[in-house]
Design an enzyme around this catalytic site. Structure first.
Site, PDB file in Angstrom:
ATOM      1  N   GLY A 175       2.344  -2.742   8.362  1.00  0.00           N
ATOM      2  CA  GLY A 175       1.475  -3.530   7.486  1.00  0.00           C
ATOM      3  C   GLY A 175       2.204  -4.700   6.857  1.00  0.00           C
TER       4      GLY A 175
ATOM      5  N   ASN B 228       4.531   1.116   4.953  1.00  0.00           N
ATOM      6  CA  ASN B 228       3.835   0.346   3.919  1.00  0.00           C
ATOM      7  C   ASN B 228       2.337   0.210   4.170  1.00  0.00           C
ATOM      8  OD1 ASN B 228       3.562  -1.944   1.798  1.00  0.00           O
ATOM      9  ND2 ASN B 228       2.903  -2.897   3.709  1.00  0.00           N
TER      10      ASN B 228
ATOM     11  N   TYR C  98      -8.368   7.219  -3.135  1.00  0.00           N
ATOM     12  CA  TYR C  98      -7.078   6.510  -3.063  1.00  0.00           C
ATOM     13  C   TYR C  98      -5.982   7.336  -3.729  1.00  0.00           C
ATOM     14  CZ  TYR C  98      -3.674   2.709  -3.368  1.00  0.00           C
ATOM     15  OH  TYR C  98      -2.550   1.943  -3.249  1.00  0.00           O
TER      16      TYR C  98
END
Length: 268
Positions: A10, A78, A143
């Protein structure tokens, strides 16, 4: 020893790109990944095609890098995606996509690089988690859960691979000024929903936190420091003092008092 080879998932934008740009100036061989590297024209380091939700894509990228460099010294896991919304109103497929990106994908990337690290008798894996992973935050339940799960996976795996001289650590960022808000999934703010007022306020607060967040270079400098630490700690937190202090408060305060503090913050 030759330059360390670093792989950052990422790395086409946001924190990942900032880390790559910083490490690229520090005499490392930096490789990033992106789902669509051909669309990125301004990366100062090579980008490999990799989608953490696709195991074959992961294997292909890792094999390509090993063919080229013969080793991987540091993996910075990441790649991740944000998600917000009342849990009751988040579609199941969006929950699954978030866990595929934030948890199952990073696990598969670690599994792909570990054989090479064991063979070369050393390596470092840095999992980028989140301060949100230390607590259940309203309207960020999925999340918080996906990032918190990655924290625990790291704790367990680092003990399993220590005999092979492979070190694994978590680095948990707070709010940084990146494009994460535009890329995350937002459950729609539904007119007439039971959560219309509370979720609307929380969504506005979250976006303000990101917009006013720290410079991603701070995260890059912290990662650089971890890479140069011979025996990294289990956990690192990077962000505003109050955000890091929130973890301390959760540890020392009774659960209901901490919950009340969060509810006051989000006006619940």
């Amino acid at each position: 020893m030759s330059e360390k080879v670093i792989l950052i998932t990422g790395a086409s934008s946001g924190i990942g790109k900032a880390i790559g740009m910083f490490l690229n100036t520090k005499n490392y061989k930096v490789y990033g990944t992106s789902r669509n590297p051909d669309r990125i024209t301004d990366s100062p380091f090579p980008l490999l095609a990799l989608d953490v939700r696709n195991t074959e894509s992961i294997k292909s990228a890792v094999e390509t890098l090993l063919e080229k460099e013969k080793r991987i010294d540091v993996l910075i896991n990441n790649a991740g995606v944000g998600i917000t919304g009342p849990l009751e109103e988040i579609p199941a497929e969006e929950i699954l996509n978030n866990f595929n990106t934030n948890l199952f994908g990073p696990i598969e990337v670690m599994k792909a690089v570990l054989p090479a690290m064991r063979a070369q008798k050393g390596g470092l894996i840095i999992n980028v988690t989140s301060i949100a992973g230390y607590m259940g935050l309203p309207f960020r339940s999925v999340y918080s859960a996906s990032k918190g799960a990655l924290e625990l996976v790291t704790e367990a795996l680092r003990m399993e691979v220590k005999p092979f001289n492979v070190h694994i650590t978590n680095v948990a960022p707070g709010d940084f000024s990146t494009n994460i808000a535009s890329g995350r999934y937002h459950a729609p703010l539904l007119k007439g929903s039971a959560y219309e007022d509370t979720y609307g306020y929380s969504l506005k607060t979250m976006d303000e936190h990101v917009d006013g967040g720290s410079d991603p270079k701070e995260m890059a400098a912290a990662i650089y420091k971890v890479i140069n630490t011979p025996n990294p700690k289990v956990h690192y937190k990077v962000g505003a003092p109050l955000q890091k202090f929130s973890i301390v408060l959760k540890r020392i305060l009774p659960d209901k008092i901490y919950e009340k503090m969060l509810m006051n913050h989000y006006k619940l």
